[in-house]
Every structure is written in C-alpha cells, then in structure tokens.
Design a protein around this motif. Structure first.
Motif: not given
Length: 214
Positions: A38-39, A51-54, A75-76, A201-202
């Motif tokens: 979670a972000p 809003e990083v998730s996974g 970030s790509p 940390p994201v």
C-alpha cells in the motif's frame, strides 16, 4: 542352492542402508508468505499524490527464498530499490502520517523517518549479486519500472536463518519516487547520503503467512 539364496539375501540386506539414507534426511523447512503493498502516506502535496500499490510473495525452502514482487504506480523507467525491513526483536509496522516530519518538516517520510516503524533493512531485492543490507542503495542492480510505471521482480536468493524464522513479523518496502517528474532522481541529500527521490519509501506491506513444512 540354499547357500546361494542365503548369500543373495545377505548381499541385498547389506545394500539397504545405502539406499535408505536419503529417506532419513531432515525434511526441508518451507514457508509461504505474502504481502499487500500500500502507498506510504506522504503528504500528497509533497509527493505529487503517489499511489503505489502491489503485492509480494516470498516462498522459502530452508535458507533460500523465491521472491516475486509486482508493483504499479511507480516512477517509470527508473530503478526502485526494495527490501525486507524489520527489527527481529520487536514489533514492526508500516509508517503512518505521523512519521512525515520526524527529521525534516517537508511532508515526506524518508527512509530514516520510517525506521522506527518498519525497522532496519534485512535483505535487499537486487537483480544480481549481493542481497545483503550492504546493497540497500545499489541502484545499478535494482529492478526498473517499465514505461507504464509497473515493476515485476522475480529471483531466488539466499535468506539468513534469523530473517526466515521471523518473516511473519517483517515488511517489504519499495523505494524511489521522481517527485518533480524530471525523469531522474534528485532532491536534497538525505541521512543515507543519496538524493531523497532515490530512497524515498513509496509502498509498504506486512508479510503474512504460515510454515507449511518442518
């Protein structure tokens, strides 16, 4: 005839221990752990609303682990260092908003500000070579997000026994955010000696699971 039969029987009996030895070995210790990422709750005005998730999976067999991590919203085209974090002697958790301004009042939770929550680095998810905490900031060996900001990481790595035995209390943390959108990591140099965007940390997730072997 009876003598020959007896000799064959005795010879077969003598070979049994050699063939039986593998069955007497200890069964491997197997663990199956997962984490929902979670972000990290930075101030949205400071991190551009990241809003990083996974999710992550860690499957251990004795002192090796197959690690699979999928994260989105990164970030790509940039490397993202990832680790197992945790104090092996304490309770650990992902940081909350209260950690934002522990060291610098900028609305961001840099790695050092989150350490009181998720603890120190135990294992580094590098793409090659060393996976110890010494490689924590090895951006040249970190997995890279694609053009759409998605990262998929998979590797079988060694895992210290004490870390494996405490995985149920540890966390996975993903780092790296190009906050200003210039296509590279920059910003002030943090306590870790690198630009804050590289170590920020994201995403964070607690590992949860159960041992399925002995």
């Amino acid at each position: 005839m009876r003598t020959r039969t007896l000799l064959v029987t005795l010879a077969g009996a003598a070979l049994l221990p050699a063939f039986a030895t593998p069955a007497l070995g200890a069964a491997p210790t197997i663990g199956n752990f997962g984490a929902v990422l979670a972000p990290v709750p930075h101030d949205p005005s400071a991190d551009a609303g990241s809003e990083v998730s996974g999710h992550a999976r860690v499957i251990t067999v004795d002192d090796r682990a197959t690690v699979v991590v999928t994260a989105r919203g990164l970030s790509p085209n940039l490397p993202h260092v990832m680790h197992i974090h945790g104090d092996l002697q304490a309770h650990n958790e992902c940081p909350g908003p209260e950690a934002r301004d522990d060291l610098v009042a900028d609305g961001l939770i840099e790695t050092a500000e989150g350490l009181d929550d998720y603890g120190p680095i135990d294992v580094t998810f590098s793409t090659r070579g060393d996976t110890s905490p010494a490689s924590a900031l090895a951006l040249d060996r970190a997995p890279v997000a694609n053009q759409g900001g998605t990262l998929v990481y998979s590797r079988n790595i060694p895992i210290p026994t004490d870390v494996r035995q405490n995985l149920d209390d540890l966390h996975i943390v993903v780092h790296g955010a190009d906050v200003d959108g210039d296509g590279q990591y920059g910003g002030r140099t943090t306590a870790l000696g690198v630009p804050i965007e590289a170590e920020l940390p994201v995403a964070c997730g607690e590992l949860d699971g159960r041992f399925v072997g002995h």
